[in-house]
Design a protein around this motif. Structure first.
Motif, PDB file in Angstrom:
ATOM      1  N   ALA A 192       9.196   6.889   3.536  1.00  0.00           N
ATOM      2  CA  ALA A 192      10.328   7.730   2.598  1.00  0.00           C
ATOM      3  C   ALA A 192      10.138   7.894   1.540  1.00  0.00           C
ATOM      4  N   ILE A 193       9.450   7.944   0.017  1.00  0.00           N
ATOM      5  CA  ILE A 193      10.062   7.630  -0.795  1.00  0.00           C
ATOM      6  C   ILE A 193      10.140   8.639  -1.757  1.00  0.00           C
ATOM      7  N   GLU A 194      11.233   7.534  -2.571  1.00  0.00           N
ATOM      8  CA  GLU A 194      12.365   8.503  -3.983  1.00  0.00           C
ATOM      9  C   GLU A 194      11.617   7.980  -5.281  1.00  0.00           C
ATOM     10  N   CYS A 195      11.390   9.165  -5.654  1.00  0.00           N
ATOM     11  CA  CYS A 195      10.493   8.891  -7.206  1.00  0.00           C
ATOM     12  C   CYS A 195      11.832   9.342  -8.411  1.00  0.00           C
ATOM     13  N   LYS A 196      11.423   8.319  -9.128  1.00  0.00           N
ATOM     14  CA  LYS A 196      12.337   8.162 -10.385  1.00  0.00           C
ATOM     15  C   LYS A 196      11.565   8.515 -12.024  1.00  0.00           C
ATOM     16  N   ARG A 197      11.972   9.186 -12.838  1.00  0.00           N
ATOM     17  CA  ARG A 197      10.938   8.426 -13.784  1.00  0.00           C
ATOM     18  C   ARG A 197      10.965   7.434 -14.311  1.00  0.00           C
ATOM     19  N   GLU A 198       9.786   6.934 -14.415  1.00  0.00           N
ATOM     20  CA  GLU A 198      10.107   5.308 -15.413  1.00  0.00           C
ATOM     21  C   GLU A 198      10.536   4.938 -16.296  1.00  0.00           C
ATOM     22  N   VAL A 203      10.330   4.620  -5.852  1.00  0.00           N
ATOM     23  CA  VAL A 203       9.116   4.254  -6.795  1.00  0.00           C
ATOM     24  C   VAL A 203       9.553   4.882  -7.856  1.00  0.00           C
ATOM     25  N   LYS A 204       9.741   4.008  -9.170  1.00  0.00           N
ATOM     26  CA  LYS A 204       8.687   4.428 -10.799  1.00  0.00           C
ATOM     27  C   LYS A 204       8.129   4.099 -11.770  1.00  0.00           C
ATOM     28  N   CYS A 205       7.671   3.276 -11.145  1.00  0.00           N
ATOM     29  CA  CYS A 205       6.210   2.935 -11.796  1.00  0.00           C
ATOM     30  C   CYS A 205       5.607   2.479 -11.109  1.00  0.00           C
ATOM     31  N   GLU A 206       4.364   1.737 -12.273  1.00  0.00           N
ATOM     32  CA  GLU A 206       2.392   1.452 -10.992  1.00  0.00           C
ATOM     33  C   GLU A 206       3.169   0.131 -10.313  1.00  0.00           C
ATOM     34  N   GLN A 207       4.153  -0.390 -11.063  1.00  0.00           N
ATOM     35  CA  GLN A 207       4.385  -1.850 -10.748  1.00  0.00           C
ATOM     36  C   GLN A 207       5.243  -2.063  -8.842  1.00  0.00           C
ATOM     37  N   ASP A 208       5.920  -0.786  -8.858  1.00  0.00           N
ATOM     38  CA  ASP A 208       6.258  -0.053  -7.764  1.00  0.00           C
ATOM     39  C   ASP A 208       5.131   0.599  -6.507  1.00  0.00           C
ATOM     40  N   ILE A 209       4.493   1.370  -6.691  1.00  0.00           N
ATOM     41  CA  ILE A 209       3.124   1.461  -5.463  1.00  0.00           C
ATOM     42  C   ILE A 209       2.452   0.133  -5.722  1.00  0.00           C
ATOM     43  N   LEU A 210       1.850  -1.070  -6.527  1.00  0.00           N
ATOM     44  CA  LEU A 210       1.461  -2.139  -6.194  1.00  0.00           C
ATOM     45  C   LEU A 210       2.635  -2.935  -5.003  1.00  0.00           C
ATOM     46  N   ASP A 211       3.733  -2.842  -5.601  1.00  0.00           N
ATOM     47  CA  ASP A 211       4.634  -3.256  -4.037  1.00  0.00           C
ATOM     48  C   ASP A 211       5.041  -2.988  -3.023  1.00  0.00           C
ATOM     49  N   LEU A 212       4.943  -1.698  -3.055  1.00  0.00           N
ATOM     50  CA  LEU A 212       5.339  -0.607  -1.512  1.00  0.00           C
ATOM     51  C   LEU A 212       3.754  -1.183  -1.230  1.00  0.00           C
ATOM     52  N   GLU A 213       2.327  -0.767  -2.016  1.00  0.00           N
ATOM     53  CA  GLU A 213       0.898  -1.544  -1.016  1.00  0.00           C
ATOM     54  C   GLU A 213       0.876  -2.765  -0.432  1.00  0.00           C
ATOM     55  N   ALA A 214       1.757  -3.575  -1.409  1.00  0.00           N
ATOM     56  CA  ALA A 214       1.710  -4.945  -0.391  1.00  0.00           C
ATOM     57  C   ALA A 214       2.736  -4.805   0.841  1.00  0.00           C
ATOM     58  N   GLN A 215       3.741  -4.488   0.865  1.00  0.00           N
ATOM     59  CA  GLN A 215       4.834  -4.513   1.687  1.00  0.00           C
ATOM     60  C   GLN A 215       4.311  -3.870   3.353  1.00  0.00           C
ATOM     61  N   LEU A 216       3.324  -2.820   2.829  1.00  0.00           N
ATOM     62  CA  LEU A 216       2.534  -1.530   3.664  1.00  0.00           C
ATOM     63  C   LEU A 216       1.593  -3.196   4.111  1.00  0.00           C
ATOM     64  N   LYS A 217       0.438  -3.225   3.252  1.00  0.00           N
ATOM     65  CA  LYS A 217       0.055  -4.135   4.202  1.00  0.00           C
ATOM     66  C   LYS A 217       0.224  -5.543   4.848  1.00  0.00           C
ATOM     67  N   GLN A 218       1.934  -6.019   4.860  1.00  0.00           N
ATOM     68  CA  GLN A 218       2.357  -6.851   5.260  1.00  0.00           C
ATOM     69  C   GLN A 218       2.836  -6.779   6.696  1.00  0.00           C
ATOM     70  N   ARG A 219       2.892  -5.701   7.036  1.00  0.00           N
ATOM     71  CA  ARG A 219       3.393  -4.764   8.078  1.00  0.00           C
ATOM     72  C   ARG A 219       2.066  -4.299   8.816  1.00  0.00           C
TER      73      ARG A 219
END
Length: 106
Positions: A53-59, A86-102
């Motif tokens: 589930a991804i809640e999008c907010k403006r940067e 997710v608010k910014c590109e860094q949040d997407i990179l963090d999400l990608e890292a979490q999904l890879k870790q799992r």
């Protein structure tokens, strides 16, 4: 056509999901109260259908999610899914890292 700041975040999220071939749906709020608090994007990850589930907010958003949105994300996380803001590109990179870790993406 101009895009809202939150719309730009949603567009980045959609590109990320498509890049990783992740099935998703964008949730459109209803004027009748259905979907109150449900995140902007719901996705299902193989192999076992883990919910994302991804809640999008403006940067730069300082208000953050509503109480209903927080509760929804907490419910997803407590059931073994992944609920994120997710608010910014860094949040997407963090999400990608979490999904890879799992082990949900490579």
């Amino acid at each position: 056509m101009a895009m809202t700041p939150e719309g730009k975040v949603k567009d980045r999220v959609k590109r990320f999901l498509k890049k990783h071939n992740i099935a998703y749906r964008m949730i459109v709020p209803s004027p009748y109260g259905r979907g109150t608090g449900v995140s902007d994007v719901l996705a299902w990850l193989p192999p076992h259908g883990t919910v994302l589930a991804i809640e999008c907010k403006r940067e730069g958003d300082t208000k953050g999610p509503t109480e209903n949105q927080k509760q929804f994300l907490d419910e997803i996380n407590s059931c073994g899914g992944l609920g994120v803001i997710v608010k910014c590109e860094q949040d997407i990179l963090d999400l990608e890292a979490q999904l890879k870790q799992r082990g949900l993406i490579w």
